[in-house]
Enzyme design. Structure first.
Site, PDB file in Angstrom:
ATOM      1  N   PHE A 180      34.649  43.868  48.180  1.00 23.14           N
ATOM      2  CA  PHE A 180      35.710  44.349  47.274  1.00 23.14           C
ATOM      3  C   PHE A 180      35.944  43.293  46.191  1.00 23.14           C
ATOM      4  CE2 PHE A 180      40.269  45.195  46.324  1.00 23.14           C
ATOM      5  CZ  PHE A 180      40.168  46.545  46.001  1.00 23.14           C
ATOM      6  N   THR A 182      38.295  41.459  45.076  1.00 21.29           N
ATOM      7  CA  THR A 182      39.029  40.223  45.355  1.00 21.29           C
ATOM      8  C   THR A 182      38.342  39.331  46.386  1.00 21.29           C
ATOM      9  OG1 THR A 182      40.363  41.351  47.034  1.00 21.29           O
ATOM     10  CG2 THR A 182      41.265  41.244  44.790  1.00 21.29           C
ATOM     11  N   LYS A 183      37.249  39.797  46.984  1.00 21.29           N
ATOM     12  CA  LYS A 183      36.584  39.030  48.030  1.00 21.29           C
ATOM     13  C   LYS A 183      35.732  37.907  47.423  1.00 21.29           C
ATOM     14  CE  LYS A 183      38.108  41.352  51.624  1.00 21.29           C
ATOM     15  NZ  LYS A 183      38.820  42.500  51.071  1.00 21.29           N
ATOM     16  N   ASN A 184      35.000  37.198  48.278  1.00 17.02           N
ATOM     17  CA  ASN A 184      34.293  35.991  47.832  1.00 17.02           C
ATOM     18  C   ASN A 184      33.066  36.276  46.981  1.00 17.02           C
ATOM     19  OD1 ASN A 184      36.260  34.755  49.254  1.00 17.02           O
ATOM     20  ND2 ASN A 184      34.967  33.915  50.852  1.00 17.02           N
TER      21      ASN A 184
END
Length: 385
Positions: A180, A182-184
């Site tokens: 997603f 906002t993930k890394n």
């Protein structure tokens, strides 16, 4: 007035855009070479565990539980300090969720609680690498000794992290990732299942592709014709298209840089907030190198709501991660009750995620720190001009 400073944000470069455009101009938009290449690239971060790319992180959990054979009558042990999908995707397969509390400090699954929750009906025990900090996998393995349950790592927060020098993705029987924004790293929407077990990997890849079997040796009607394919057990279309896999491959080339940027920002937060009254900073175990998807502080003295509201008013997009899963009305309607996981519930009452992403500038981070200090003093910091 400046826009709200988000708690998370993707980092997309011209190279990422070029990778997507090149795939759009190719002969394959889905089920093509970028999928295989992305899975191979991911395996470079999982200690060689094979990967199945899927449509999103929830799909990854659903696929992993299906590969593990979860069905009606089975139990799945889940910590409540996670996004609801860790539990709901198993419910979708007919499983009963058994919630087990988390450890103080890391707020990852408590091995003793997991052991107490495990029965002869337990099919999977799901650990969650909360905020990017790996759970204690060796202790969990010891706790599950004598059980036939598979260990699953919900690593939606922790790709690139390590546990006792071993990479996330190699620590459990099955590992799930989320990509997603906002993930890394991001594929816009997307996820993956990783496993070193060839049979589990085959099941995962089939489930994400509607259950289709094409291998001639496994067909029940092998002489039907070259076009022939069969469904032996039902699956779903959870494929991740080539266009998004191309984005993921480009992002993976910068994952090391993303992790280093997050670690630097975490160190700045740790130093700046170390002596701020009314706040506790995140815990890190000496055996972990977290990926730091979140920076979760604890706001003491019952002031979390007040601080949240003041920081939001100041243009700081703080977030709360997460409502304990068993508190969701869907689980309450099934008979789950508050008070069953006191460590997770007490943490929720204090938890606040501060903005953390690779593109966060020192100036913006200082703005977050100042706004937090002001909120704790009972005032709302002015929004940046």
């Amino acid at each position: 007035m400046t826009a709200m400073l988000p708690y998370g944000r993707q980092s997309v470069t011209d190279d990422d855009v070029a990778a997507v455009v090149a795939t759009l101009r190719s002969d394959w938009l889905t089920t093509g070479p970028q999928v295989d290449a992305f899975e191979a690239d991911l395996a470079g971060w999982t200690g060689g565990a094979g990967c199945a790319a899927v449509a999103n992180g929830t799909a990854a959990l659903h696929v992993a539980y299906a590969a593990a054979g979860v069905g009606p009558g089975d139990e799945v042990v889940v910590p409540p300090m996670t996004f609801v999908a860790t539990a709901s995707s198993a419910v979708a397969l007919g499983a009963r969720i058994v919630f087990a509390d988390v450890e103080e400090g890391t707020f990852t699954l408590d091995p003793a609680a997991a052991a107490a929750a495990t029965t002869a009906r337990t099919k999977v025990v799901a650990a969650v690498d909360y905020a990017g900090h790996p759970a204690d996998y060796d202790a969990l393995r010891t706790a599950l000794a004598g059980s036939d349950a598979l260990l699953l790592a919900d690593a939606a927060h922790s790709i690139g992290g390590t546990y006792r020098g071993r990479p996330v993705g190699s620590l459990a029987d099955l590992t799930t990732f989320s990509f997603f924004p906002t993930k890394n790293l991001t594929t816009a929407e997307g996820g993956a299942v990783a496993t070193a077990d060839p049979e589990l990997l085959t099941r995962a890849r089939r489930f994400r592709n509607i259950g289709l079997v094409r291998e001639r040796a496994e067909l029940r009607e092998p002489d039907e014709g070259g076009w022939h394919q069969e469904v032996h057990s039902f699956g779903l279309n959870y494929r991740l298209p080539d266009v998004l896999c191309a984005l993921g491959r480009s992002q993976l080339r910068r994952l090391g840089d993303f992790l280093a940027a997050r670690a630097r920002l975490v160190a700045r937060y740790d130093e700046a907030l170390a002596d701020l009254p009314g706040v506790l900073t995140p815990t890190r175990r000496p055996w972990a190198a977290p990926a730091w998807h979140l920076y979760p502080v604890r706001i003491l003295d019952g002031r979390r709501r007040e601080v949240y509201d003041r920081m939001r008013a100041a243009g700081i997009g703080v977030q709360v991660n997460y409502l304990p899963v068993h508190w969701h009305p869907a689980f309450a309607d099934l008979g789950y009750r508050r008070g069953s996981c006191p460590v997770a519930e007490a943490f929720y009452a204090q938890q606040l995620s501060l903005p953390l992403y690779p593109g966060l500038t020192d100036t913006d981070q200082d703005r977050v720190i100042d706004a937090l200090g002001a909120a704790l003093r009972g005032v709302t910091a002015p929004t940046a001009a």
